[in-house]
Design an enzyme around this catalytic site. Structure first.
Site, PDB file in Angstrom:
ATOM      1  N   ARG A  53       2.339  37.456  52.057  1.00 50.87           N
ATOM      2  CA  ARG A  53       2.613  38.343  50.921  1.00 50.87           C
ATOM      3  C   ARG A  53       1.314  38.864  50.319  1.00 50.87           C
ATOM      4  O   ARG A  53       1.246  39.983  49.821  1.00 50.87           O
ATOM      5  CB  ARG A  53       3.457  37.618  49.856  1.00 50.87           C
ATOM      6  N   TYR A 106      11.783  64.027  43.248  1.00 48.83           N
ATOM      7  CA  TYR A 106      12.761  63.382  44.130  1.00 48.83           C
ATOM      8  C   TYR A 106      13.779  62.587  43.294  1.00 48.83           C
ATOM      9  O   TYR A 106      13.395  61.891  42.347  1.00 48.83           O
ATOM     10  CB  TYR A 106      11.993  62.468  45.091  1.00 48.83           C
ATOM     11  N   ASP A 183       2.908  62.799  44.143  1.00 49.77           N
ATOM     12  CA  ASP A 183       3.694  62.374  45.298  1.00 49.77           C
ATOM     13  C   ASP A 183       3.401  63.389  46.406  1.00 49.77           C
ATOM     14  O   ASP A 183       3.832  64.540  46.350  1.00 49.77           O
ATOM     15  CB  ASP A 183       5.183  62.360  44.927  1.00 49.77           C
ATOM     16  N   LYS A 208       8.426  58.924  55.840  1.00 50.29           N
ATOM     17  CA  LYS A 208       8.612  60.322  56.223  1.00 50.29           C
ATOM     18  C   LYS A 208       7.523  60.738  57.229  1.00 50.29           C
ATOM     19  O   LYS A 208       7.474  60.185  58.301  1.00 50.29           O
ATOM     20  CB  LYS A 208       8.622  61.185  54.966  1.00 50.29           C
TER      21      LYS A 208
HETATM   22  C1  LIG Z   1      11.854  59.646  50.398  1.00 46.56           C
HETATM   23  C2  LIG Z   1      10.994  60.005  49.265  1.00 46.56           C
HETATM   24  C3  LIG Z   1      10.593  59.047  48.321  1.00 46.56           C
HETATM   25  C4  LIG Z   1      11.089  57.622  48.351  1.00 46.56           C
HETATM   26  O1  LIG Z   1      10.637  56.930  49.467  1.00 46.56           O
HETATM   27  P1  LIG Z   1      11.464  55.733  50.186  1.00 46.56           P
HETATM   28  O2  LIG Z   1      10.585  55.350  51.312  1.00 46.56           O
HETATM   29  O3  LIG Z   1      12.790  56.297  50.601  1.00 46.56           O
HETATM   30  O4  LIG Z   1      11.616  54.670  49.157  1.00 46.56           O
HETATM   31  C5  LIG Z   1       9.735  59.446  47.317  1.00 46.56           C
HETATM   32  N1  LIG Z   1       9.296  60.716  47.218  1.00 46.56           N
HETATM   33  C6  LIG Z   1       9.672  61.669  48.096  1.00 46.56           C
HETATM   34  C7  LIG Z   1       9.160  63.063  47.935  1.00 46.56           C
HETATM   35  C8  LIG Z   1      10.538  61.353  49.137  1.00 46.56           C
HETATM   36  O5  LIG Z   1      10.920  62.312  49.988  1.00 46.56           O
END
Ligand SMILES: *Cc1c(COP(=O)(O)O)cnc(C)c1O
Length: 390
Positions: A53, A106, A183, A208
């Protein structure tokens, strides 16, 4: 030559944090699928490794790679994008503080801030980050108990594809001593590096584009400030929403090809966006690579390409959007984005169902495409048959 800051993006992607294993020469740093590490005496650790961890060499390799590609000093890898966001906010804010976010962040980010962290005492408001006057007054207003301490921007935004001027918002944030979080999931570090534009922290859903193959969930925080990094590191260790070794290893592998994948995502998306524009069934195509997109010039300045995400609104309203969403064969109807395969999403009932009925609600005639790296003629043929069925 090492994978220093002076090398190009793709060289860093392949080499940063990827030194061959010192004991065997394994070219690929091994997957350390372990929860604990033998000690040579009480407290006598080998290279500082103690418990999974806290630290794991596979996660360290990914974190080095992420820092090198975002141009940040410190990177932390988490089990998901939202786990990273939660850790970041709990690390840097205290109950009573106020977060100001873009009014198109998001849906999951909105839900985390508005329904989980609000209970913990952090207030929030949403504003159009492109409206300088609205932004200035929202920053000045702060929250019911305290000042605006964090500003949260997503650019390009999901799924409205709005572009926000990172340098301008950074200036507004810093004028009141707030930190700017960007983000950067949609752009990926290949197309934009918000830290270089004045942001204090970059967050990613590595699920992503960074992972890129729809097979590993993860999230990341990258930043330069040592004191803030220490707080994030403490929360990462104390709460433990870390990326598992296998996920970190897969993400490391995916990240090496980010540049070549992104080039194809961008080229395919540009062709598809232009093709969609010419369709009479289409009301609006939201893609920053189109010259009529309101954020086109800004995107051209602060990004190195326009990305692989497109949103489309149909003249035929909700039923047309739903029909197209359910009629493609190569575009798979699924949540998520950024993988090599093309995905189709109907945000108002899928990824953004959590913001239905709020000011962040997504138009019901909108579909979102995550354009993959397949041959673009095949993708257009697939969209053609789906749209022609209207
Ligand atoms: C998918 C996404 C998130 C969240 O990420 P997870 O890996 O699903 O927790 C945050 N910001 C954006 C722009 C996203 O597309």
């Amino acid at each position: 030559m090492t994978a220093s800051e002076n090398t190009g993006f793709n060289t860093r992607a392949v080499h940063a944090g990827q030194t061959p294993d010192s004991s065997t020469g394994s070219v690929i740093p091994p997957l350390y699928q372990t929860t604990t590490f033998a000690q040579d005496g009480i407290g006598k650790l080998r290279n500082g490794y103690e418990y999974g961890r806290g630290t794991n060499p596979t996660r360290d390799a990914l974190q080095s790679q992420l820092a090198a590609l975002e141009g940040g000093k410190f990177a932390f890898s988490f089990a998901s994008g939202l786990a990273a966001e939660d850790a970041l906010i709990r690390a840097l804010l205290v109950p009573g503080d106020h977060i100001l976010m873009g009014n198109d962040v998001y849906g999951g980010t909105y839900r985390l801030i508005n329904r989980v962290l609000s209970v913990w005492g952090i207030s929030n408001a949403a504003v159009d980050m492109n409206d300088a006057d609205a932004l200035a007054s929202a920053i000045a207003a702060g929250g019911p108990e305290g000042a605006t301490k964090m500003i949260w921007v997503e650019t390009p935004s999901n799924p409205m594809m709005k572009i926000t001027d990172i340098a301008a918002v950074a200036q507004a944030a810093h004028a009141v001593g707030a930190v700017l979080v960007v983000d950067n999931t949609f752009a990926s570090p290949y197309l934009a590096n918000p830290l270089a534009l004045g942001a204090d922290v970059v967050v990613h859903s590595t699920t992503k584009y960074i992972g890129g193959h729809s097979d590993a969930s993860g999230g990341a925080i990258v930043l330069n400030d040592a004191a803030a990094a220490e707080k994030v590191g403490f929360v990462q260790f104390a709460v433990g929403a870390v990326s598992a070794p296998m996920e970190a290893w897969l993400t490391t592998r995916g990240l090496k090809t980010l540049g070549v994948r992104m080039d194809r995502h961008c080229a395919n998306a540009q062709s598809i966006a232009e093709w969609l524009l010419a369709r009479t069934e289409v009301e609006r195509v939201l893609y920053p690579g189109l010259v009529d997109h309101p954020g086109h010039e800004l995107a051209a300045r602060q990004m190195r390409g326009f990305g692989g995400m497109i949103s489309v609104q149909f003249k035929g309203g909700e039923s047309a959007a739903r029909t197209v969403a359910e009629s493609t064969h190569l575009f798979t109807l699924a949540e998520s984005l950024g993988g090599v395969e093309s995905l189709m999403n109907y945000p108002s009932e899928m990824t953004h169902a959590s913001v239905k009925g709020t000011e962040l609600a997504v138009p019901v005639n909108l579909i979102r495409l995550s354009v993959g790296i397949e041959d673009v003629t095949d993708l257009i043929e697939d969209l053609d048959q789906a749209i022609s069925s209207l």
